[in-house]
Scaffold this motif. Sequence first.
Motif, PDB file in Angstrom:
ATOM      1  N   PRO A 368       1.021  -1.269  -0.007  1.00 39.20           N
ATOM      2  CA  PRO A 368      -0.045   0.047  -0.040  1.00 39.20           C
ATOM      3  C   PRO A 368       0.786   1.401  -0.068  1.00 39.20           C
ATOM      4  CG  PRO A 368      -0.006  -0.922   2.135  1.00 39.20           C
ATOM      5  CD  PRO A 368       0.869  -1.838   1.327  1.00 39.20           C
ATOM      6  N   ASN A 369       0.029   2.407  -0.255  1.00 40.53           N
ATOM      7  CA  ASN A 369       0.612   3.794  -0.200  1.00 40.53           C
ATOM      8  C   ASN A 369       1.767   3.913  -1.092  1.00 40.53           C
ATOM      9  OD1 ASN A 369      -1.242   4.044   2.043  1.00 40.53           O
ATOM     10  ND2 ASN A 369       0.283   3.002   3.449  1.00 40.53           N
ATOM     11  N   LEU A 370       1.864   3.431  -2.250  1.00 42.06           N
ATOM     12  CA  LEU A 370       2.853   3.816  -3.082  1.00 42.06           C
ATOM     13  C   LEU A 370       2.459   4.704  -4.038  1.00 42.06           C
ATOM     14  CD1 LEU A 370       4.613   0.383  -4.104  1.00 42.06           C
ATOM     15  CD2 LEU A 370       5.461   2.160  -2.733  1.00 42.06           C
ATOM     16  N   PRO A 371       2.883   5.782  -4.710  1.00 36.57           N
ATOM     17  CA  PRO A 371       2.556   6.945  -5.512  1.00 36.57           C
ATOM     18  C   PRO A 371       2.245   6.181  -6.769  1.00 36.57           C
ATOM     19  CG  PRO A 371       4.762   7.088  -5.413  1.00 36.57           C
ATOM     20  CD  PRO A 371       4.482   6.093  -4.249  1.00 36.57           C
ATOM     21  N   PRO A 372       1.420   6.864  -7.853  1.00 39.35           N
ATOM     22  CA  PRO A 372       1.259   6.225  -8.977  1.00 39.35           C
ATOM     23  C   PRO A 372       2.469   6.047  -9.959  1.00 39.35           C
ATOM     24  CG  PRO A 372      -0.415   8.155  -8.589  1.00 39.35           C
ATOM     25  CD  PRO A 372       0.865   7.983  -7.448  1.00 39.35           C
ATOM     26  N   LEU A 373       2.408   5.075 -10.844  1.00 35.20           N
ATOM     27  CA  LEU A 373       3.658   5.080 -11.723  1.00 35.20           C
ATOM     28  C   LEU A 373       3.892   6.225 -12.504  1.00 35.20           C
ATOM     29  CD1 LEU A 373       2.469   1.466 -13.516  1.00 35.20           C
ATOM     30  CD2 LEU A 373       4.320   1.877 -11.620  1.00 35.20           C
ATOM     31  N   ARG A 374       5.394   6.515 -12.556  1.00 33.64           N
ATOM     32  CA  ARG A 374       6.004   7.591 -12.890  1.00 33.64           C
ATOM     33  C   ARG A 374       6.468   7.300 -14.335  1.00 33.64           C
ATOM     34  NH1 ARG A 374       7.744  12.120 -10.163  1.00 33.64           N
ATOM     35  NH2 ARG A 374       9.261  13.334 -11.026  1.00 33.64           N
ATOM     36  N   TYR A 375       7.200   6.125 -14.560  1.00 39.18           N
ATOM     37  CA  TYR A 375       8.108   6.007 -15.925  1.00 39.18           C
ATOM     38  C   TYR A 375       7.452   4.703 -16.554  1.00 39.18           C
ATOM     39  CZ  TYR A 375      11.353   8.592 -13.026  1.00 39.18           C
ATOM     40  OH  TYR A 375      11.984   9.609 -12.373  1.00 39.18           O
ATOM     41  N   TYR A 376       7.201   3.516 -16.025  1.00 43.17           N
ATOM     42  CA  TYR A 376       6.547   2.425 -16.861  1.00 43.17           C
ATOM     43  C   TYR A 376       4.850   2.492 -16.447  1.00 43.17           C
ATOM     44  CZ  TYR A 376      10.886   0.181 -16.966  1.00 43.17           C
ATOM     45  OH  TYR A 376      12.321  -0.142 -17.290  1.00 43.17           O
ATOM     46  N   HIS A 377       4.297   2.183 -17.586  1.00 43.43           N
ATOM     47  CA  HIS A 377       2.727   1.949 -17.657  1.00 43.43           C
ATOM     48  C   HIS A 377       2.309   0.689 -18.482  1.00 43.43           C
ATOM     49  CE1 HIS A 377       2.589   6.190 -16.143  1.00 43.43           C
ATOM     50  NE2 HIS A 377       3.338   6.371 -16.934  1.00 43.43           N
ATOM     51  N   LYS A 378       1.203   0.218 -18.192  1.00 43.35           N
ATOM     52  CA  LYS A 378       0.871  -0.995 -18.538  1.00 43.35           C
ATOM     53  C   LYS A 378       0.737  -0.934 -20.109  1.00 43.35           C
ATOM     54  CE  LYS A 378      -1.750  -5.132 -17.475  1.00 43.35           C
ATOM     55  NZ  LYS A 378      -2.770  -5.733 -16.442  1.00 43.35           N
ATOM     56  N   VAL A 379       1.127  -1.703 -20.780  1.00 38.86           N
ATOM     57  CA  VAL A 379       1.039  -1.894 -22.408  1.00 38.86           C
ATOM     58  C   VAL A 379      -0.225  -2.332 -22.741  1.00 38.86           C
ATOM     59  CG1 VAL A 379       1.930  -2.605 -24.541  1.00 38.86           C
ATOM     60  CG2 VAL A 379       3.408  -1.851 -22.717  1.00 38.86           C
ATOM     61  N   GLU A 380      -1.042  -1.708 -23.278  1.00 39.37           N
ATOM     62  CA  GLU A 380      -2.557  -2.209 -23.767  1.00 39.37           C
ATOM     63  C   GLU A 380      -2.420  -2.897 -25.343  1.00 39.37           C
ATOM     64  OE1 GLU A 380      -4.636  -1.897 -21.794  1.00 39.37           O
ATOM     65  OE2 GLU A 380      -3.943  -0.322 -20.291  1.00 39.37           O
TER      66      GLU A 380
END
Length: 380
Positions: A368-380
Amino acid sequence: MRNVLYLMLAILLTACGGSQTPPQSWAERLAANPTPDSLAFRYARLIHVEQGDGYRVVYIDNPWHKGQALHTYVLVPQEAPLPHDLPGGTLIRTPLRRSVVFTSVHCALISELGAANQVAGVADLKYIKVPFVQEGVGKGTIANCGDGMSPLIEKIIDTGADGILLSPFENSGGYGRLEDINIPIIECAEYMETSPLARAEWMRFYGMLYGCEAEAESLFRQVEVNYCALQANAHLAADCPTVVVDKMAGSVWYVPGGRSTIGQMLADANCSYPWSDNDNSGSVPLPFEAVLERAGQSQLWLLRYDAPQPITLTQLLGEQDGYRMLEAVKKGQVYGCNVTTSMFYEETPFRPDLLLQDFIQILHPDIPNLPPLRYYHKVE
């Protein structure tokens, strides 16, 4: 101070005679046997700083030739008279007031330390996404000094530069005409450190150069505390997912070696990395078949790419149809970092805590309590 240095030199010369082990460099020897005037680096192994009477001596190891020095710098405050007994080395008056910077990552750090107005010129502008640089070049307050491999020497001279920051490379053959214009060349070798915090700790040196020591010390403490807390938190997770990293570049897949900063960060993020036992501190070139055999069953795929828009799975399969055999593709567990639209290369060398956050967020989504992803994002 001089007596201490003479004593250290005598010991070093004695150790070189007939020794079966490679001689220690200045930085290694002084780090192992610090004097009362040493400024300790907790993680970095290629740099050491000694405090003299009215000056500092910065020793930088040659990362490619153990036991040899890359450079020695003598830092003297701008307004102070030059001491009579300065040791040998390249004299740098600090703080730098009108530096020329060849690398995007150092521009980003200088900005974070609050010293952006001390950059008078840059090279390789097309690779520098840092806002203050692009704005300064557009307004004419920062000079575009051309290509880093063949810079415009006259433009650098016109800036009135008091220091040039660039990254050294093995067997580079020197810096050509840059060495003839009587401007100190500062070799930024932190990228050859073998741990994320060691590389980041070099910000303390850059703080000395730019008169931002307090800011650099504070920022590094923040990075260190964040990184260690994240690492400890990750190792509380019950699962240890398997990961494959990056993708094909032409006919070769470059996987991070186990001793690379990425390899070590994956270990700190508590995952199973197929090349964790590899001793390479850089990238390992492999054919696709070798990666598939060893890492094809990995649960997650983390890749970096360079594109104006987010990449899709369809595009990835268009590049290499064999990707569909990866378990992570079958399960839809692919995460991409677009190095064009993110500040990955600009930020992460000195902010490894920000990248470690992303790794842990992806590897251990239940933490828990981690900030949103900054560099990596899920590939759609």
